[in-house]
Design an enzyme around this catalytic site. Sequence first.
Site, mmCIF file in Angstrom:
data_model
loop_
_atom_site.group_PDB
_atom_site.id
_atom_site.type_symbol
_atom_site.label_atom_id
_atom_site.label_comp_id
_atom_site.label_asym_id
_atom_site.label_seq_id
_atom_site.Cartn_x
_atom_site.Cartn_y
_atom_site.Cartn_z
ATOM 1 N N HIS A 1 0.834 -1.213 0.000
ATOM 2 C CA HIS A 1 0.000 0.000 0.000
ATOM 3 C C HIS A 1 0.858 1.249 0.000
ATOM 4 O O HIS A 1 0.575 2.229 -0.677
ATOM 5 C CB HIS A 1 -0.894 0.029 1.242
ATOM 6 C CG HIS A 1 -2.008 -0.951 1.189
ATOM 7 N ND1 HIS A 1 -2.936 -0.955 0.177
ATOM 8 C CD2 HIS A 1 -2.342 -1.982 1.998
ATOM 9 C CE1 HIS A 1 -3.781 -1.933 0.377
ATOM 10 N NE2 HIS A 1 -3.452 -2.581 1.468
ATOM 11 N N GLU B 1 -3.952 -12.828 -13.075
ATOM 12 C CA GLU B 1 -3.197 -12.599 -11.836
ATOM 13 C C GLU B 1 -2.681 -13.909 -11.257
ATOM 14 O O GLU B 1 -1.911 -13.915 -10.308
ATOM 15 C CB GLU B 1 -4.095 -11.936 -10.783
ATOM 16 C CG GLU B 1 -4.724 -10.651 -11.259
ATOM 17 C CD GLU B 1 -5.476 -9.940 -10.164
ATOM 18 O OE1 GLU B 1 -4.894 -9.049 -9.548
ATOM 19 O OE2 GLU B 1 -6.655 -10.278 -9.924
ATOM 20 N N ASP C 1 -0.275 -9.183 -8.391
ATOM 21 C CA ASP C 1 -0.640 -10.505 -7.885
ATOM 22 C C ASP C 1 0.010 -11.607 -8.707
ATOM 23 O O ASP C 1 0.358 -12.661 -8.178
ATOM 24 C CB ASP C 1 -2.165 -10.677 -7.865
ATOM 25 C CG ASP C 1 -2.751 -10.093 -6.591
ATOM 26 O OD1 ASP C 1 -2.201 -10.372 -5.511
ATOM 27 O OD2 ASP C 1 -3.734 -9.333 -6.672
ATOM 28 N N CYS D 1 -2.333 -3.715 -16.045
ATOM 29 C CA CYS D 1 -2.806 -2.697 -15.094
ATOM 30 C C CYS D 1 -2.104 -2.819 -13.752
ATOM 31 O O CYS D 1 -2.446 -2.133 -12.808
ATOM 32 C CB CYS D 1 -4.310 -2.758 -14.917
ATOM 33 S SG CYS D 1 -4.864 -4.270 -14.124
HETATM 34 C C1 PEP Z 1 -2.578 -6.496 -9.556
HETATM 35 O O1 PEP Z 1 -2.660 -7.468 -8.795
HETATM 36 O O2 PEP Z 1 -1.612 -6.302 -10.324
HETATM 37 C C2 PEP Z 1 -3.650 -5.490 -9.588
HETATM 38 C C3 PEP Z 1 -3.673 -4.544 -10.501
HETATM 39 O O3 PEP Z 1 -4.586 -5.549 -8.613
HETATM 40 P P1 PEP Z 1 -4.372 -5.077 -7.092
HETATM 41 O O4 PEP Z 1 -3.031 -4.419 -6.988
HETATM 42 O O5 PEP Z 1 -5.500 -4.168 -6.777
HETATM 43 O O6 PEP Z 1 -4.448 -6.397 -6.381
HETATM 44 MG MG MG Z 2 -4.583 -7.917 -7.902
#
Ligand code: PEP
Ligand code: MG
Length: 556
Positions: free
Chosen positions: A186, A415, A439, A486
């Site tokens: 985070h 993921e 992920d 993403c």
């Molecule tokens: C990811 O896992 O790359 C993703 C974009 O989702 P988050 O970071 O919200 O788990």
């Molecule tokens: Mg994710």
Amino acid sequence: METTLRGLGVSQGVAIGEVRHMGTVVLEPPAQQVVAEEAGPEQERARQAVAAVAADLMARGELAGSEAKAVLEAQAMMAQDPELIADVERRIAGGSSAARAVYDAFAAYRELLAAAGEYLAGRVADLDDVRDRIVAQLLGVVMPSIPDSDEPYVLVARDLAPADTALLDPSLVLGFVTEEGGPTSHTAILARALGVPAVVALPDAVGLAEGTVVAVDGGNGEIFVNPSDETRARLEASAAERKAAAAASTGPGATADGHRMPLLANVGGPADVAAALEAGAEGVGLFRTEFLFLDDSKNAPSEEKQAEAYRQVLEAFSECRIVVRVLDAGADKPLDFLTPAHEPNPALGVRGLRSLLDHPEILRTQLTALARAAEGLPVGLDVMAPMVADRADAKAFADACREVGLPAKLGAMVEIPSAALRARSILQEVEFLSLGTNDLAQYTFAADRQVGAVSRLQDPWQPALLDLVAMAAEAARAEGRSCGVCGEAAADPLLACVLTGLGVTSLSMGAASIPYVRATLAKYSLAQCEEAAAAARAADSAARARSAARAVLSAE
Ligand code: PEP
Ligand code: MG
């Protein structure tokens, strides 16, 4: 004498300045006894301290807005957990001082989480932060916080709690360096949102002496202690050059020879829209809807509330592509009404799409709210599911969307390695893929994305991760479908060129990174990006992959 240290660069840019540490950690309060007649007033003091800390966290959330707001509000709720308060009161009735009772009650709560298999590094760090705040309030001492300085500085800490990063003043804080944390924690995501250069997972960062001058390169994770004049000049010149190039770059994302690469924004809600538009985002590649749900971990938001929040984002990007991700709860984002309480391994348990398929009413409400929000708007609405493991998952999601008549293109996030390996079969059920590299790295390397000790394996330059990206992109190409990225990997300008060379079709990132990625991409042809991608995949470590790509692209 100049020395060089190496951590993980998680937020682009260069910062040169003096080290300032976060205040020292709140000490363990003495095990002091209170007499029976003082128990009542002592309990009242504890309640007031809890209320004050919760109110302070909420106020910080309001100030910070966006993603930080949800994290801080979740912390405020932790502070006010009725069972925790009851335990504090019981301990005071048994003779503990308020400060000691809070300290011990939080320790017991920590153990409870551990026993329940919820010993998640991120949650525990947040819990400790709440405890320290309440204890500091009761002892009348200053909470460890951002240094009180009028001069800009480089902030150094073991780890930064969301409550601190949320209020960093970018005009005073030149950059930050932490011992813990990984590229997808985070803290790293928030640092990028603030546009502050950051290096995490630097061994013995807290050993850097207060006042020492350091130069932080948030791009490659290097820290120069007592930088020489030459180093300073080199870093400053390249930072200035990059900034100027970023400021000068406008228009749609493309390589030097015109190969289009739409640059989209990751947003957590309406509060992120302005920055995304300002950065020239061509749409939204990841709308993380869970921030709407984290406001209240006990109940799902109503269809009306959801529709209103979605509509604000859709309206701001009318005529553009907007990819909404349905609720991704569980693991690092647990929700009481969805996440099972006693999973031995939450990241491998019922999270993401799995939770939604177990609670079809929550998915149905969200999809209906999205359909309502899109009514009459000229947007290209795309809706995707997180944590899709196989074709059956993709079909279950697509069926749920069709059931409510959602007017959207449907997609699956890649993921989990199985999804990359069998991407073509998943594409029999949905129309696009989006690589969640955060992920995907976590599951490819069996390395918890919240644990600093394994952050080396979370490095998105890991060639095994690049192989999976290439595999998914190739499958999408063969099926005539799109495959974007993403995850945070897309925010690294050099890696963005490599991803382009691997065949992905769009890049989505925090708004602050868009100008840098656009400027770097515009410097190289598609053939150069492909060559860099091949060189990176031929390497056998993340560091070598990065150098190999840099050698081809001769970029910073
Ligand atoms: C990811 O896992 O790359 C993703 C974009 O989702 P988050 O970071 O919200 O788990
Ligand atoms: Mg994710």
